[in-house]
Design a protein around this motif. Structure first.
Motif, PDB file in Angstrom:
ATOM      1  N   LEU A 390       1.049  -0.944   0.039  1.00 37.92           N
ATOM      2  CA  LEU A 390       0.064   0.018   0.009  1.00 37.92           C
ATOM      3  C   LEU A 390       0.805   1.095   0.004  1.00 37.92           C
ATOM      4  O   LEU A 390       0.653   2.395  -0.599  1.00 37.92           O
ATOM      5  N   ILE A 391       2.121   1.097   0.914  1.00 37.30           N
ATOM      6  CA  ILE A 391       2.861   2.274   0.687  1.00 37.30           C
ATOM      7  C   ILE A 391       3.468   2.492  -0.451  1.00 37.30           C
ATOM      8  O   ILE A 391       3.690   3.581  -1.059  1.00 37.30           O
ATOM      9  N   GLU A 392       3.855   1.606  -1.331  1.00 36.49           N
ATOM     10  CA  GLU A 392       4.413   1.616  -2.605  1.00 36.49           C
ATOM     11  C   GLU A 392       3.284   2.297  -3.578  1.00 36.49           C
ATOM     12  O   GLU A 392       3.882   3.183  -4.483  1.00 36.49           O
ATOM     13  N   ARG A 393       2.164   1.961  -3.400  1.00 31.61           N
ATOM     14  CA  ARG A 393       1.089   2.640  -4.195  1.00 31.61           C
ATOM     15  C   ARG A 393       0.963   4.027  -3.961  1.00 31.61           C
ATOM     16  O   ARG A 393       1.053   5.062  -4.662  1.00 31.61           O
ATOM     17  N   MET A 394       1.078   4.463  -2.688  1.00 30.02           N
ATOM     18  CA  MET A 394       0.825   5.741  -2.138  1.00 30.02           C
ATOM     19  C   MET A 394       1.786   6.932  -2.730  1.00 30.02           C
ATOM     20  O   MET A 394       1.627   7.804  -2.939  1.00 30.02           O
ATOM     21  N   LYS A 395       2.977   6.214  -2.569  1.00 31.26           N
ATOM     22  CA  LYS A 395       4.049   7.230  -2.953  1.00 31.26           C
ATOM     23  C   LYS A 395       4.027   7.477  -4.485  1.00 31.26           C
ATOM     24  O   LYS A 395       4.951   8.480  -4.839  1.00 31.26           O
ATOM     25  N   LYS A 396       3.477   6.906  -5.207  1.00 36.08           N
ATOM     26  CA  LYS A 396       3.358   7.153  -6.548  1.00 36.08           C
ATOM     27  C   LYS A 396       2.062   8.192  -7.010  1.00 36.08           C
ATOM     28  O   LYS A 396       1.871   8.416  -8.107  1.00 36.08           O
ATOM     29  N   LEU A 397       1.481   8.267  -5.830  1.00 38.51           N
ATOM     30  CA  LEU A 397       0.243   9.218  -6.154  1.00 38.51           C
ATOM     31  C   LEU A 397       0.287  10.357  -5.415  1.00 38.51           C
ATOM     32  O   LEU A 397       1.051  10.864  -4.564  1.00 38.51           O
ATOM     33  N   PRO A 398      -0.475  11.494  -6.286  1.00 37.28           N
ATOM     34  CA  PRO A 398      -0.446  12.891  -5.523  1.00 37.28           C
ATOM     35  C   PRO A 398      -1.398  12.868  -4.240  1.00 37.28           C
ATOM     36  O   PRO A 398      -2.475  13.201  -4.294  1.00 37.28           O
ATOM     37  N   TYR A 428       0.929   3.371  12.260  1.00 36.55           N
ATOM     38  CA  TYR A 428       1.687   4.545  12.584  1.00 36.55           C
ATOM     39  C   TYR A 428       3.034   4.519  12.126  1.00 36.55           C
ATOM     40  O   TYR A 428       3.689   4.749  12.616  1.00 36.55           O
ATOM     41  N   THR A 429       3.248   4.337  11.066  1.00 39.97           N
ATOM     42  CA  THR A 429       4.452   4.124  10.568  1.00 39.97           C
ATOM     43  C   THR A 429       5.022   5.345   9.736  1.00 39.97           C
ATOM     44  O   THR A 429       5.344   5.717   8.835  1.00 39.97           O
ATOM     45  N   TRP A 430       5.104   6.476  10.504  1.00 35.68           N
ATOM     46  CA  TRP A 430       5.431   7.845  10.179  1.00 35.68           C
ATOM     47  C   TRP A 430       6.712   7.934   9.612  1.00 35.68           C
ATOM     48  O   TRP A 430       6.938   8.603   8.559  1.00 35.68           O
ATOM     49  N   ARG A 431       7.831   7.466  10.163  1.00 28.97           N
ATOM     50  CA  ARG A 431       9.043   7.516   9.753  1.00 28.97           C
ATOM     51  C   ARG A 431       9.246   6.807   8.097  1.00 28.97           C
ATOM     52  O   ARG A 431       9.842   7.374   7.305  1.00 28.97           O
ATOM     53  N   THR A 432       8.598   5.539   8.136  1.00 34.71           N
ATOM     54  CA  THR A 432       8.363   5.179   6.768  1.00 34.71           C
ATOM     55  C   THR A 432       8.028   5.837   5.810  1.00 34.71           C
ATOM     56  O   THR A 432       8.208   5.996   4.670  1.00 34.71           O
ATOM     57  N   ILE A 438       6.318  10.816   1.438  1.00 30.62           N
ATOM     58  CA  ILE A 438       5.039  11.030   1.271  1.00 30.62           C
ATOM     59  C   ILE A 438       4.981  12.079   2.325  1.00 30.62           C
ATOM     60  O   ILE A 438       5.485  12.206   3.569  1.00 30.62           O
ATOM     61  N   ILE A 439       4.050  13.392   2.153  1.00 33.79           N
ATOM     62  CA  ILE A 439       3.973  14.421   2.880  1.00 33.79           C
ATOM     63  C   ILE A 439       2.851  14.228   4.086  1.00 33.79           C
ATOM     64  O   ILE A 439       1.893  13.520   3.720  1.00 33.79           O
ATOM     65  N   LEU A 440       3.318  14.474   5.207  1.00 33.40           N
ATOM     66  CA  LEU A 440       2.239  14.254   6.521  1.00 33.40           C
ATOM     67  C   LEU A 440       1.859  15.509   7.048  1.00 33.40           C
ATOM     68  O   LEU A 440       2.748  16.360   7.314  1.00 33.40           O
ATOM     69  N   ALA A 441       0.731  15.897   7.215  1.00 31.13           N
ATOM     70  CA  ALA A 441       0.136  17.033   8.091  1.00 31.13           C
ATOM     71  C   ALA A 441      -0.519  16.515   9.185  1.00 31.13           C
ATOM     72  O   ALA A 441      -1.110  15.594   9.375  1.00 31.13           O
ATOM     73  N   GLY A 442      -0.082  17.083  10.133  1.00 35.14           N
ATOM     74  CA  GLY A 442      -0.566  16.849  11.683  1.00 35.14           C
ATOM     75  C   GLY A 442      -1.952  17.497  12.054  1.00 35.14           C
ATOM     76  O   GLY A 442      -2.256  18.572  12.039  1.00 35.14           O
ATOM     77  N   GLY A 443      -2.675  16.512  12.752  1.00 38.53           N
ATOM     78  CA  GLY A 443      -3.857  17.016  13.057  1.00 38.53           C
ATOM     79  C   GLY A 443      -4.357  16.268  14.402  1.00 38.53           C
ATOM     80  O   GLY A 443      -3.375  15.353  15.002  1.00 38.53           O
ATOM     81  N   SER A 444      -5.483  16.583  14.861  1.00 34.19           N
ATOM     82  CA  SER A 444      -5.729  15.770  16.170  1.00 34.19           C
ATOM     83  C   SER A 444      -7.219  14.903  16.060  1.00 34.19           C
ATOM     84  O   SER A 444      -7.425  13.982  16.932  1.00 34.19           O
ATOM     85  N   ASP A 445      -8.033  15.379  15.089  1.00 30.11           N
ATOM     86  CA  ASP A 445      -9.223  14.605  14.891  1.00 30.11           C
ATOM     87  C   ASP A 445     -10.407  14.948  16.246  1.00 30.11           C
ATOM     88  O   ASP A 445     -10.968  14.107  16.586  1.00 30.11           O
ATOM     89  N   SER A 446      -9.919  16.038  16.899  1.00 23.97           N
ATOM     90  CA  SER A 446     -10.652  16.376  18.024  1.00 23.97           C
ATOM     91  C   SER A 446     -12.167  16.435  17.616  1.00 23.97           C
ATOM     92  O   SER A 446     -12.351  17.005  16.552  1.00 23.97           O
ATOM     93  N   PRO A 447     -13.215  16.227  18.614  1.00 29.29           N
ATOM     94  CA  PRO A 447     -12.808  16.104  19.998  1.00 29.29           C
ATOM     95  C   PRO A 447     -12.458  14.728  20.171  1.00 29.29           C
ATOM     96  O   PRO A 447     -12.519  14.201  21.576  1.00 29.29           O
ATOM     97  N   VAL A 448     -11.986  13.791  19.345  1.00 28.56           N
ATOM     98  CA  VAL A 448     -11.419  12.521  19.627  1.00 28.56           C
ATOM     99  C   VAL A 448     -10.232  12.551  20.549  1.00 28.56           C
ATOM    100  O   VAL A 448     -10.107  11.830  21.446  1.00 28.56           O
ATOM    101  N   GLU A 449      -9.311  13.579  20.240  1.00 32.13           N
ATOM    102  CA  GLU A 449      -8.205  13.821  21.173  1.00 32.13           C
ATOM    103  C   GLU A 449      -8.149  15.499  21.353  1.00 32.13           C
ATOM    104  O   GLU A 449      -8.696  16.098  20.495  1.00 32.13           O
ATOM    105  N   SER A 450      -7.281  15.736  22.126  1.00 29.92           N
ATOM    106  CA  SER A 450      -6.878  17.381  22.480  1.00 29.92           C
ATOM    107  C   SER A 450      -6.213  17.886  21.032  1.00 29.92           C
ATOM    108  O   SER A 450      -5.414  17.039  20.444  1.00 29.92           O
ATOM    109  N   ALA A 477      11.509   3.111  15.755  1.00 33.04           N
ATOM    110  CA  ALA A 477      12.413   3.310  14.495  1.00 33.04           C
ATOM    111  C   ALA A 477      11.534   4.044  13.832  1.00 33.04           C
ATOM    112  O   ALA A 477      11.896   4.503  12.678  1.00 33.04           O
ATOM    113  N   GLU A 478      10.122   4.310  14.259  1.00 31.89           N
ATOM    114  CA  GLU A 478       9.215   5.269  13.528  1.00 31.89           C
ATOM    115  C   GLU A 478       9.327   6.841  13.932  1.00 31.89           C
ATOM    116  O   GLU A 478       8.237   7.296  13.604  1.00 31.89           O
TER     117      GLU A 478
END
Length: 548
Positions: A390-398, A428-432, A438-450, A477-478
């Motif tokens: 799945l990661i291999e597919r993701m990295k080829k997509l916008p 939760y393989t953020w380092r990978t 792959i670009i990661l944007a940070g969020g919280s999904d509040s009110p699920v979490e702070s 490692a991640e």
């Protein structure tokens, strides 16, 4: 001759976040934008500022952001019994009893934010109607799990909704029944909307709504947030009133740039370049949201194989794969940015197939590669579980991934039990993700979490909970670097909405959004990140928060 400007800030450590380690001495603000970023000497030589502020050695960062939360839903929780603080089932039931004692018989009681995985006096199983009956048999009670994907009702609430033996909800949701066909009180996914449609909404009372919204916005500014991407969830009545945000913006009363993302088709108005570049316009429409599955906490995220702790259950696809393709492509063709919730590995597979379909069908319908390249990236929300394929597919997509590092602080205590050790290692393989580009944007999904960005940054860097467990971090490692984690919550949030030329870093010409914090995030011990305090927050150069 020196140029006139509004404010000079000097004497601090101003991390611009353009690149790792870039630190400046001074910034000059004029008309809501950074007019200069560089040395104090050059700033004083070039500009005559109406106000001069000494930062006294404090650390400055770009304004923080949240790439995915439900702000309306968060504000609604002020009107419910907040069960998030309950450390046991007994404590949760006591909070409901206390509300029942002050509520006229027969009136609804709503609870929010419960998380049975944190209860010390019971196993990690959802409560039932019989449990809630212990709080009251004279009030209809409905409580929602912190993930928002599961609700539990007591017996009176079931009766009010007409839920009887053998009840079948249909596709996209589940009303749980016991072996005799009697409802257990558990409602999963879209079935929970039964109560959203039935229970009176306190937000229909204008004064209540205004008080809750004001309280929530003040909290956001106090966290150092200057941009939030807030998502509607129509199936749960988590509406987002764009006109309300726009009116606040026009009055100068919106302390955070709100990008409002909807889960129904809408027309995104065309704005002029002048309007787009106005630093004082703080409300905009954003992405088009879809759901593919549920959550791991509710065991409704869709997996390839059954849950390790719930044989026979592999989760729920809340929409068919073909239905998701058609829904996303309608938005894509309409000029909107598709954003899709997916947590389980099979749900991610289905979502990636829909992205691939949109690109392929778009070309068939006449879109050129250049036109597609100019479109905003597809947003994949959560992406908590991903196989190497799945990661291999993701990295080829916008795509850009809207992740919630703060989830791990809760989930690390039960994830291996829920999905098994092998699948947990692929979660939760953020380092990978980062290593694959792959670009990661940070969020919280509040009110699920702070929605404190500092907790999200702390979780991404340490992979520990608030008690600094486990030592060394969960699958260390991640881990990501502090710079990478901070980037997720500023420049990458702007990138996700195609606004990286306007905000997200401290650069000349960009909106003057910044936060002053009480310690140097790049010099302190990693475990101190969770303790960071915001001293000042500025939006377009104007103070939105000042610590007293």
């Amino acid at each position: 001759m020196r140029k006139k400007a509004d404010t000079l800030f000097y004497g601090g450590k101003i991390y611009t976040m353009e690149e790792e380690g870039v630190c400046k001495e001074a910034v000059v603000i004029k008309d809501g934008k950074f007019a200069y970023v560089g040395t104090e000497e050059q700033a004083r030589e070039q500009f005559d500022c109406a106000e001069v502020i000494d930062l006294e050695g404090k650390t400055v960062l770009p304004g923080m952001g949240d790439s995915h939360l439900h702000f309306f839903a968060f504000c609604q929780t002020y009107t419910t019994v907040d069960l998030g603080k309950a450390k046991s089932k007994a404590e949760a039931l006591q909070l409901l009893r206390e509300r029942a004692a002050e509520t006229p018989k027969g009136e609804w009681i709503k609870g929010s934010n419960f998380d049975q995985s944190k209860w010390s006096d019971s196993e990690d199983r959802l409560p039932t109607r019989q449990d809630l009956d212990q709080a009251s048999m004279e009030h209809p009670i409905v409580i929602k799990r912190v993930c928002l994907h599961t609700a539990v009702a007591n017996t009176m609430a079931l009766e009010r909704a007409g839920i009887t033996n053998g009840y079948v909800f249909g596709p996209g949701g589940l009303v749980e029944l016991d072996k005799d066909g009697e409802p257990t009180g558990v409602f999963r996914e879209q079935a929970s909307k039964i109560y959203d449609n039935l229970i009176p909404d306190p937000f229909l009372v204008p004064d209540t709504r205004e008080a809750c919204m004001k309280k929530g916005l003040e909290l956001a500014a106090g966290y150092g947030l200057t941009m939030m991407h807030t998502y509607a969830a129509e199936i749960w009545h988590y509406d987002e009133d764009f006109e309300d945000y726009a009116a606040r913006s026009k009055r100068g009363e919106l302390p955070v740039r709100m990008t409002v993302c909807l889960d129904y088709m809408f027309e995104k108005p065309k704005i002029t370049e002048k309007e787009r570049n106005d630093p004082y316009c703080t409300a905009h429409l954003g992405s088009f949201k879809s759901f593919s599955d549920g959550s791991l906490g509710s065991r409704s995220a869709k997996l390839y194989d059954d849950y390790s702790d719930d044989p026979g259950n592999s989760g729920i696809l809340v929409i068919t794969p073909e239905g998701l393709k058609e829904r996303m492509y309608e938005a894509y063709r309409h000029g909107l940015q598709p954003a899709t919730h997916c947590i389980g590995d099979q749900a991610l597979d289905v979502t990636l197939s829909a992205v691939e379909y949109c690109l392929e069908q778009g070309r068939k319908d006449g879109m050129t590669q250049e036109e597609q390249n100019m479109r905003l990236p597809f947003r994949i929300i959560h992406a908590q579980m991903a196989t190497p394929g799945l990661i291999e597919r993701m990295k080829k997509l916008p795509v850009v991934l809207d992740i919630q590092p703060v989830f791990l602080m809760t989930d690390l205590h039960w994830i291996e039990e829920r999905v098994g050790k092998k699948r947990a290692e692929m979660s939760y393989t953020w380092r990978t993700y980062l290593d694959e580009g792959i670009i990661l944007a940070g969020g919280s999904d509040s009110p699920v979490e702070s929605f404190s960005p500092w907790l999200g940054i702390y979780a991404a860097v340490t992979r520990q909970d608030m008690n600094e467990y486990p030592p060394g971090g969960y699958h260390p490692a991640e881990k990501v670097s502090v710079y990478e984690a901070v980037s997720m919550y500023c420049k990458n949030v702007a990138y996700a909405a195609g606004e990286q030329d306007l905000m997200g870093t401290i650069e000349t010409g960009k909106f003057a959004d910044m936060v002053v914090i009480d310690r140097d995030i790049f010099q302190i011990q990693e475990n101190e990140i969770k303790d960071i305090q915001v001293l000042h927050t500025y939006l377009a150069g104007r103070t939105t928060y000042e610590r007293q």
